[in-house]
Scaffold this active site. Structure first.
Site: not given
Ligand code: PBG
Length: 320
Positions: A123, A197, A250
Site C-alpha cells: 500500500c 486484521k 490488529k
Molecule cells: C499496511 C498497514 C497498515 C497498518 C499496518 N500495516 C494500514 C492499513 O492497513 O491501512 C496500520 C498500523 C497502525 O494504524 O498503526 N497495510
C-alpha cells in the site's frame, strides 16, 4: 461470603497488590514500529502521531541504539517511499534501494543483536494506495498480488530481516511467502502474520504517516469486518496451516475478545498491535489534560497482555 470473605484484604498495600498481580509487562515483550524514509539526517515528527518520527536509516540507527539500551530490542519497519517512486504494481517495494532495505542493512551491520521485523504490504508503494494489484475496473486482485508480496518479503530477508510481517490480507500469502523464503535458503526467516486484521478506522494516523490512504474505495474487500469473530479464528487457522510462526490481532483494544480467543485456540505466540489511532487518542486526550497519559498507556498495554497477547506492538515502546 462477606463478612468473612473480604476481597479488599489483598489490595491493602502496593507490595501486596504487586505480589498478587496476575499480569506483568516487560520491555522484552514490546515491538517498536518505525517509519523509514530515504535520505540521511532526517528525523521528522509526524503531526498526527506526536512522539513518532519519520527516520532516515542513519537516524533510525541512532535511535534504535538508545531504545535497545533501554531494553526494547525488536523493531517493525515500515517503508515510506517518495511519491515519485510509486507505481501501479508497487515495484519499488522490492528494491534494495528502498528505505526499509537500506535501514535493514545498516541496522544489521551495526546492531546485529536486534530483532528486525518488516511490514510486507504494497500500500505505501502503489500509486493507488491499495495493498495489492488493481484490475482495470479497480478490483484488488488476490492471486496476482502474491508473487509481488513474496518477492518483497524475500528482498527484506536478503537485506537482513529477522522476520517478515505480511499485513496485506490477501488469501494464501503466508504460504506464498514461506515457499519463496525457503526456496531461496531463508528457512529461518520468521513470518509474523497479521492474521486477524480488521478494516478499522483506527489506522487513520498511520495512513497519514505512511502516505498510504487508498485513492479510491476502502480496504473492506480484503481486511476483516469488525462484526466478525469466528471468521478471525478461520483466518488464524489458515495462517497456522500455511506456516505462520506468530499470529497477530490488529487493532488491539477494540478486539480484546479476539486476542483472548486466539490465546485459547492456538499455541503459537500471539501479538497484539496497539495501532496508531489507539495511540493518537491517548495522546490527544493527554494533551488536553483529560487523561493521565502514562497511566492510560500502562493500562492499555496491560489489558492487551491480560487478554492473552505475548507480544505487543506499540508506538509507546520507546517511552515505556
Ligand atoms: C499496511 C498497514 C497498515 C497498518 C499496518 N500495516 C494500514 C492499513 O492497513 O491501512 C496500520 C498500523 C497502525 O494504524 O498503526 N497495510
Amino acid at each position: 461470603m462477606f463478612p468473612e470473605t473480604r476481597m479488599r484484604r489483598l489490595r491493602q498495600t502496593e507490595t501486596l497488590r504487586e505480589l498478587v498481580a496476575e499480569t506483568s509487562l516487560e520491555r522484552r515483550q514490546l515491538v517498536w514500529p518505525v517509519f523509514v524514509v530515504s535520505g540521511s539526517k532526517r528525523r521528522e515528527e509526524i503531526p498526527s502521531l506526536p512522539g513518532v518520527f519519520h527516520f532516515s536509516p542513519d537516524m533510525l540507527l541512532e535511535e534504535a541504539k538508545k531504545v535497545a539500551d533501554r531494553g526494547v530490542k525488536t523493531l517493525l519497519l515500515f517503508g515510506v517511499p517518495l511519491q515519485e517512486k510509486k507505481d501501479e504494481l508497487g515495484t519499488f517495494a522490492l528494491s534494495e534501494e528502498g528505505p526499509v532495505q537500506q535501514a535493514l542493512m545498516l541496522l544489521k551491520k551495526h546492531l546485529p543483536h536486534l530483532t528486525l521485523f518488516t511490514d510486507v504490504c504494497l500500500c505505501a508503494y502503489t500509486s493507488h494506495g491499495h495493498c495489492g494489484v488493481l484490475s482495470e475496473d479497480g478490483q484488488v486482485l488476490n492471486d496476482e498480488s502474491l508473487e509481488l508480496l513474496a518477492s518483497m518479503a524475500l528482498s527484506h530477508a536478503e537485506a537482513g530481516a529477522t522476520g517478515v510481517s505480511p499485513s496485506d490480507m490477501m488469501d494464501g500469502r503466508i504460504a506464498a511467502i514461506r515457499n519463496k523464503l525457503d526456496a531461496n535458503g531463508f528457512v529461518d526467516t520468521l513470518v509474523m502474520s497479521y492474521a486477524a486484521k480488521y478494516a478499522s478506522s483506527f489506522y487513520g494516523p498511520f495512513r497519514d504517516a505512511a502516505h498510504s490512504t487508498p485513492s479510491c474505495g476502502d480496504r473492506k474487500t480484503y481486511q476483516m469486518n469488525p462484526a466478525n469473530s469466528r471468521e478471525a479464528l478461520r483466518e488464524m487457522q489458515l495462517d497456522v496451516q500455511e506456516g505462520a510462526d506468530i499470529l497477530m490481532v490488529k487493532p488491539g483494544l477494540p478486539y480484546l475478545d479476539i486476542i483472548a480467543k486466539a490465546r485459547k485456540t492456538f499455541d503459537l505466540p500471539i501479538a497484539a498491535y496497539h495501532v496508531s489511532g489507539e495511540y493518537a487518542m491517548v495522546k490527544a486526550a493527554a494533551e488536553k489534560k483529560w487523561i493521565d497519559e502514562r497511566a492510560a498507556m500502562l493500562e492499555s498495554l496491560m489489558s492487551l497482555k491480560r487478554a492473552g497477547a505475548d507480544i505487543i506492538i506499540t508506538y509507546y515502546a520507546p517511552y515505556f
